[in-house]
Design a protein around this motif. Structure first.
Motif, short mmCIF file in Angstrom:
data_model
loop_
_atom_site.label_atom_id
_atom_site.label_comp_id
_atom_site.label_asym_id
_atom_site.label_seq_id
_atom_site.Cartn_x
_atom_site.Cartn_y
_atom_site.Cartn_z
N GLU A 279 56.54 82.24 -36.33
CA GLU A 279 57.08 82.22 -37.56
C GLU A 279 56.51 81.34 -38.37
N ARG A 280 56.67 81.48 -39.85
CA ARG A 280 56.25 80.47 -40.80
C ARG A 280 57.02 79.09 -40.95
N VAL A 281 56.38 78.11 -40.85
CA VAL A 281 57.18 76.84 -41.00
C VAL A 281 56.64 75.95 -41.99
N ASP A 282 57.37 74.90 -42.40
CA ASP A 282 56.76 73.81 -43.31
C ASP A 282 56.95 72.29 -42.54
N LEU A 283 55.96 71.60 -42.95
CA LEU A 283 56.21 70.13 -42.73
C LEU A 283 55.96 69.41 -44.07
N PRO A 284 57.15 69.35 -44.73
CA PRO A 284 57.24 68.91 -46.13
C PRO A 284 56.71 67.50 -46.35
N LEU A 285 57.18 66.54 -45.27
CA LEU A 285 56.51 65.13 -45.67
C LEU A 285 55.22 64.89 -45.65
N LEU A 286 54.43 66.02 -44.69
CA LEU A 286 52.89 65.92 -44.74
C LEU A 286 52.25 66.69 -45.66
N GLY A 287 53.02 67.53 -46.62
CA GLY A 287 52.51 68.25 -47.81
C GLY A 287 52.12 69.69 -47.03
N LEU A 288 52.40 70.05 -45.94
CA LEU A 288 52.04 71.25 -45.33
C LEU A 288 53.05 72.35 -45.39
N THR A 289 52.69 73.46 -45.74
CA THR A 289 53.96 74.59 -46.08
C THR A 289 53.07 75.94 -45.61
N ASN A 290 54.24 76.84 -45.18
CA ASN A 290 53.68 78.24 -44.83
C ASN A 290 52.93 78.40 -43.95
N LEU A 291 52.92 77.34 -42.72
CA LEU A 291 52.26 77.08 -41.47
C LEU A 291 52.45 78.36 -40.50
N LYS A 292 51.49 78.96 -40.02
CA LYS A 292 51.92 79.99 -39.09
C LYS A 292 51.87 79.12 -37.63
N ALA A 293 53.18 79.35 -36.91
CA ALA A 293 53.21 78.68 -35.56
C ALA A 293 53.82 79.44 -34.67
N LYS A 294 53.38 78.83 -33.33
CA LYS A 294 53.70 80.09 -32.23
C LYS A 294 55.00 79.01 -31.83
N ILE A 295 56.22 79.79 -31.52
CA ILE A 295 57.36 79.29 -30.84
C ILE A 295 57.29 79.39 -29.62
N ASP A 296 57.09 78.08 -28.97
CA ASP A 296 56.72 78.25 -27.42
C ASP A 296 57.69 77.48 -26.53
N THR A 297 58.75 78.29 -26.14
CA THR A 297 59.73 77.52 -25.05
C THR A 297 59.00 77.23 -23.82
N GLY A 298 58.01 77.57 -23.52
CA GLY A 298 57.38 77.22 -22.14
C GLY A 298 56.79 75.55 -22.48
N ALA A 299 56.50 75.43 -23.77
CA ALA A 299 55.99 74.06 -23.95
C ALA A 299 57.13 72.98 -24.43
N ARG A 300 57.24 71.79 -24.07
CA ARG A 300 58.16 70.66 -24.13
C ARG A 300 57.82 70.17 -25.39
N THR A 301 56.54 69.71 -25.68
CA THR A 301 56.38 68.97 -27.01
C THR A 301 55.61 69.95 -27.62
N SER A 302 55.96 69.78 -29.14
CA SER A 302 55.36 70.61 -30.14
C SER A 302 53.91 69.78 -30.53
N ALA A 303 53.01 70.61 -30.90
CA ALA A 303 51.54 70.13 -31.17
C ALA A 303 51.14 70.49 -32.40
N LEU A 304 50.36 69.86 -33.17
CA LEU A 304 49.71 70.29 -34.58
C LEU A 304 48.05 69.94 -34.22
#
Length: 148
Positions: A8-33
């Motif tokens: 999916e495409r996601v935003d991290l608005p407080l970091l000024g990052l928009t339209n980021l291509k992200a993998k939705i990974d239910t096998g991962a506990r923690t999100s990573a950037l």
């Protein structure tokens, strides 16, 4: 219920990052950037971090500064535990916005520079369809083909 795809495409608005291509990974506990040149410093007696991030769609590195939320032992994709800096920021997918924790790590060689783990999706009524992608991204109208 929000139905999303495995990508999916996601935003991290407080970091000024928009339209980021992200993998939705239910096998991962923690999100990573993806983060490089990570530098810790103090601001108003609180721990902060400065780092560069780059996404495939960007033509340049983006410099980000934010408070450090935590440090955690996180198992990387090779199964090796490592201590990572964790930040807390706002996350937007479609019209939904909430706080998530993101671990900072070098992901240059990975196809996806951001992973959204299951903890970030917990308690937000999300269903992941593993056969679909970009379900929350508005589709652009197709340009008509020119006649020759």
């Amino acid at each position: 219920m929000l139905v999303i795809g495995w990508q999916e495409r996601v935003d991290l608005p407080l970091l000024g990052l928009t339209n980021l291509k992200a993998k939705i990974d239910t096998g991962a506990r923690t999100s990573a950037l993806h983060a490089t040149d990570i530098v810790e410093f103090e601001r108003n007696a609180a721990p902060w971090v400065r780092f560069h991030t780059r996404f495939d769609d960007d033509a340049h590195d983006t410099d980000v500064e934010c408070p450090i939320h935590d440090r955690r032992q996180i198992t990387n994709t090779s199964g090796v535990p490592e201590t990572r800096i964790v930040i807390r920021t706002k996350f937007r997918i479609s019209t939904h916005l909430w706080k998530i924790d993101l671990s900072l790590t070098e992901r240059t060689e990975m196809k996806f520079r951001m992973i959204v783990g299951r903890t970030a999706m917990r308690r937000h009524s999300i269903l992941v369809d593993p056969c679909k992608r970009n379900l929350t991204t508005p589709t652009r109208p197709k340009r008509p083909k020119e006649k020759s």
